[in-house]
Design an enzyme around this catalytic site. Structure first.
Site, PDB file in Angstrom:
ATOM      1  N   ASP A 158       4.610  -2.503  -7.795  1.00 43.55           N
ATOM      2  CA  ASP A 158       4.017  -1.426  -6.984  1.00 43.55           C
ATOM      3  C   ASP A 158       4.166  -0.076  -7.684  1.00 43.55           C
ATOM      4  O   ASP A 158       3.231   0.745  -7.679  1.00 43.55           O
ATOM      5  CB  ASP A 158       4.676  -1.368  -5.601  1.00 43.55           C
ATOM      6  CG  ASP A 158       4.281  -2.554  -4.728  1.00 43.55           C
ATOM      7  OD1 ASP A 158       3.251  -3.192  -5.028  1.00 43.55           O
ATOM      8  OD2 ASP A 158       5.001  -2.842  -3.754  1.00 43.55           O
ATOM      9  N   GLY A 192      15.996  -1.200  -4.165  1.00 39.88           N
ATOM     10  CA  GLY A 192      14.988  -0.807  -3.184  1.00 39.88           C
ATOM     11  C   GLY A 192      13.590  -0.742  -3.790  1.00 39.88           C
ATOM     12  O   GLY A 192      13.394  -1.022  -4.977  1.00 39.88           O
ATOM     13  N   ARG A 241      17.062   0.597 -10.333  1.00 38.16           N
ATOM     14  CA  ARG A 241      17.554   1.074  -9.027  1.00 38.16           C
ATOM     15  C   ARG A 241      17.249   0.047  -7.946  1.00 38.16           C
ATOM     16  O   ARG A 241      16.290  -0.715  -8.065  1.00 38.16           O
ATOM     17  CB  ARG A 241      16.840   2.381  -8.664  1.00 38.16           C
ATOM     18  CG  ARG A 241      17.042   3.457  -9.687  1.00 38.16           C
ATOM     19  CD  ARG A 241      16.186   4.668  -9.366  1.00 38.16           C
ATOM     20  NE  ARG A 241      16.458   5.733 -10.314  1.00 38.16           N
ATOM     21  CZ  ARG A 241      15.729   6.837 -10.418  1.00 38.16           C
ATOM     22  NH1 ARG A 241      14.689   7.025  -9.636  1.00 38.16           N
ATOM     23  NH2 ARG A 241      16.044   7.750 -11.302  1.00 38.16           N
ATOM     24  N   GLY A 244       0.831  -1.208   0.000  1.00 36.38           N
ATOM     25  CA  GLY A 244       0.000   0.000   0.000  1.00 36.38           C
ATOM     26  C   GLY A 244       0.859   1.247   0.000  1.00 36.38           C
ATOM     27  O   GLY A 244       0.691   2.148  -0.838  1.00 36.38           O
ATOM     28  N   THR A 268       0.600  -7.821 -15.762  1.00 37.84           N
ATOM     29  CA  THR A 268       1.947  -7.302 -15.975  1.00 37.84           C
ATOM     30  C   THR A 268       2.853  -8.489 -16.281  1.00 37.84           C
ATOM     31  O   THR A 268       2.724  -9.559 -15.682  1.00 37.84           O
ATOM     32  CB  THR A 268       2.471  -6.513 -14.760  1.00 37.84           C
ATOM     33  OG1 THR A 268       2.554  -7.377 -13.631  1.00 37.84           O
ATOM     34  CG2 THR A 268       1.569  -5.325 -14.447  1.00 37.84           C
ATOM     35  N   ALA A 315      12.301   2.098 -12.069  1.00 37.11           N
ATOM     36  CA  ALA A 315      12.404   1.479 -10.733  1.00 37.11           C
ATOM     37  C   ALA A 315      13.278   0.223 -10.762  1.00 37.11           C
ATOM     38  O   ALA A 315      14.005  -0.045  -9.806  1.00 37.11           O
ATOM     39  CB  ALA A 315      11.012   1.153 -10.204  1.00 37.11           C
TER      40      ALA A 315
HETATM   41  P1  ATP Z   1       7.577  -7.206  -8.436  1.00 36.44           P
HETATM   42  O1  ATP Z   1       8.989  -7.574  -8.824  1.00 36.44           O
HETATM   43  O2  ATP Z   1       7.468  -5.854  -7.842  1.00 36.44           O
HETATM   44  O3  ATP Z   1       6.855  -8.274  -7.647  1.00 36.44           O
HETATM   45  P2  ATP Z   1       5.584  -7.855 -10.365  1.00 36.44           P
HETATM   46  O4  ATP Z   1       5.936  -9.303 -10.549  1.00 36.44           O
HETATM   47  O5  ATP Z   1       4.368  -7.535  -9.584  1.00 36.44           O
HETATM   48  O6  ATP Z   1       6.827  -7.057  -9.818  1.00 36.44           O
HETATM   49  P3  ATP Z   1       6.192  -7.369 -13.143  1.00 36.44           P
HETATM   50  O7  ATP Z   1       5.255  -7.893 -14.149  1.00 36.44           O
HETATM   51  O8  ATP Z   1       7.477  -8.093 -12.943  1.00 36.44           O
HETATM   52  O9  ATP Z   1       5.392  -7.175 -11.779  1.00 36.44           O
HETATM   53  O10 ATP Z   1       6.580  -5.847 -13.478  1.00 36.44           O
HETATM   54  C1  ATP Z   1       5.625  -4.801 -13.508  1.00 36.44           C
HETATM   55  C2  ATP Z   1       5.965  -3.878 -14.651  1.00 36.44           C
HETATM   56  O11 ATP Z   1       7.282  -3.346 -14.439  1.00 36.44           O
HETATM   57  C3  ATP Z   1       6.012  -4.542 -16.026  1.00 36.44           C
HETATM   58  O12 ATP Z   1       4.734  -4.584 -16.634  1.00 36.44           O
HETATM   59  C4  ATP Z   1       6.983  -3.631 -16.762  1.00 36.44           C
HETATM   60  O13 ATP Z   1       6.322  -2.495 -17.257  1.00 36.44           O
HETATM   61  C5  ATP Z   1       7.966  -3.205 -15.673  1.00 36.44           C
HETATM   62  N1  ATP Z   1       9.142  -4.100 -15.646  1.00 36.44           N
HETATM   63  C6  ATP Z   1       9.363  -5.164 -14.843  1.00 36.44           C
HETATM   64  N2  ATP Z   1      10.534  -5.758 -15.120  1.00 36.44           N
HETATM   65  C7  ATP Z   1      11.090  -5.053 -16.128  1.00 36.44           C
HETATM   66  C8  ATP Z   1      12.320  -5.147 -16.866  1.00 36.44           C
HETATM   67  N3  ATP Z   1      13.210  -6.123 -16.629  1.00 36.44           N
HETATM   68  N4  ATP Z   1      12.538  -4.244 -17.841  1.00 36.44           N
HETATM   69  C9  ATP Z   1      11.660  -3.235 -18.099  1.00 36.44           C
HETATM   70  N5  ATP Z   1      10.491  -3.092 -17.431  1.00 36.44           N
HETATM   71  C10 ATP Z   1      10.198  -3.977 -16.462  1.00 36.44           C
END
Ligand code: ATP
Length: 306
Positions: free
Chosen positions: A246, A281, A279, A42, A213, A276
């Site tokens: 997030d 964090g 970087r 959140g 995603t 994000a």
């Molecule tokens: P988290 O790692 O926070 O759990 P998640 O599994 O919920 O992430 P993802 O589908 O991995 O979600 O990523 C969310 C969004 O972030 C993707 O739809 C994409 O836009 C972006 N993203 C994630 N990984 C990458 C990457 N390696 N390169 C570019 N964009 C990325």
């Protein structure tokens, strides 16, 4: 600022240590320094929404009557989040995630929900929800509270539910959802289908739209009975994907609340999430509005996107 996004969810303090190898049962290890930072899905999404600009961001959550709670309120406020609807529990401590990371970046995470388990909607929360354009929620707080918030929202306000971490959803909550946001793992978990397309089809029986995603492959929004909208994500060298989802959800919520067209909102969310992952964090990695705009325009070609 032209709209309001209300984020209903968890607030944690993340306590991270780095070790050579993750401990085995019964083992005691010495770690390097301890790092404390803002966390909880959140709060992470609220920070992403606030830094995105364009809309006002108000957080509904709960912290303990302790130093961590005061720190989390301060850091949310510093990011531009309105914390007037963050309540304080006198019985439960601020939620805490204990994170151990090894040399290969493998981790273990143990979460003590604490005050996140007793979030409630106070008068400020109800008033904000009654005027919201977008309500953004996740599943680190009780679903009954998310349902209450959904029902308190202004008629016509969008409910974006990020079903993370996934859990079977209350039918009454599903009935309120406008867009269900899931990653591939959550889509599979919610439906039992290995194939993500089949999972989305199944989810569309209960909600009008599903946004999946797909990590470096971008994202796909599927509305019942319509063609899917697929959005690529900028190509980057990922350093740490923690908080990508997030950042994506928070920026999407803010962009939709600000009245951006859906495709542009998805592109802004992707642009921000791609920064994000470059970087380390979670909240620390969330880009500013200017950084997101530059990445958006460089990738998709101009303010309205391609
Ligand atoms: P988290 O790692 O926070 O759990 P998640 O599994 O919920 O992430 P993802 O589908 O991995 O979600 O990523 C969310 C969004 O972030 C993707 O739809 C994409 O836009 C972006 N993203 C994630 N990984 C990458 C990457 N390696 N390169 C570019 N964009 C990325």
């Amino acid at each position: 600022m032209s709209g309001t996004v209300v984020v209903v969810g968890s607030i944690n303090v993340d306590v991270s240590v780095t070790v050579e190898a993750l401990p085995r049962p019964g083992e005691t290890l010495m770690a390097g320094s301890v790092r404390r930072s803002g966390g909880g899905k959140g709060a992470n999404q609220a920070v992403a929404a606030a830094r995105a600009g364009g809309a006002c961001t108000l957080m509904v959550g709960c912290v303990g009557d302790d130093g961590d709670g005061a720190d989390m309120r301060r850091s949310l406020t510093a990011s531009g989040v309105d914390v007037r609807a963050v309540t304080t529990s006198l019985d439960e401590p601020t939620g805490t995630a204990l994170i151990t990371v090894d040399a290969a970046a493998e981790n273990t995470i143990v979460v003590a929900a604490g005050a996140n388990g007793v979030v409630r909607l106070d008068d400020v929360a109800r008033e904000a929800l009654a005027g919201a354009d977008v309500v953004l929620a996740q599943l680190e707080i009780p679903q009954t509270v998310v349902l209450e918030a959904a029902r308190a929202r202004r008629e016509g306000a969008l409910l974006l539910l990020n079903a993370a971490p996934w859990a079977p959803l209350l039918p009454e909550l599903l009935a309120e959802v406008d867009v269900l946001v899931v990653n591939e793992h959550e889509a599979r978990g919610l439906t039992g289908h290995d194939d993500v397309d089949e999972a989305v089809e199944t989810l569309l029986a209960d909600v009008p739209a599903v946004l999946v995603t797909l990590g470096a492959a971008g994202s796909r929004l599927q509305r019942r009975g319509e063609d899917a909208v697929t959005v690529t994500t900028p190509r980057v060298t990922a350093v740490d994907t923690t908080g990508a989802g997030d950042t994506f959800c928070g920026v999407l919520g803010a962009a939709l609340a600000a009245g951006e067209p859906e495709r542009v909102a998805l592109q802004r969310a992707s642009a921000a999430a791609s920064i994000a992952v470059e970087r380390r964090g979670a909240q620390d990695a969330v880009p500013t509005a200017d950084e997101t705009t530059r990445r958006h325009d460089d990738t998709y070609g101009g303010p309205t996107g391609g």
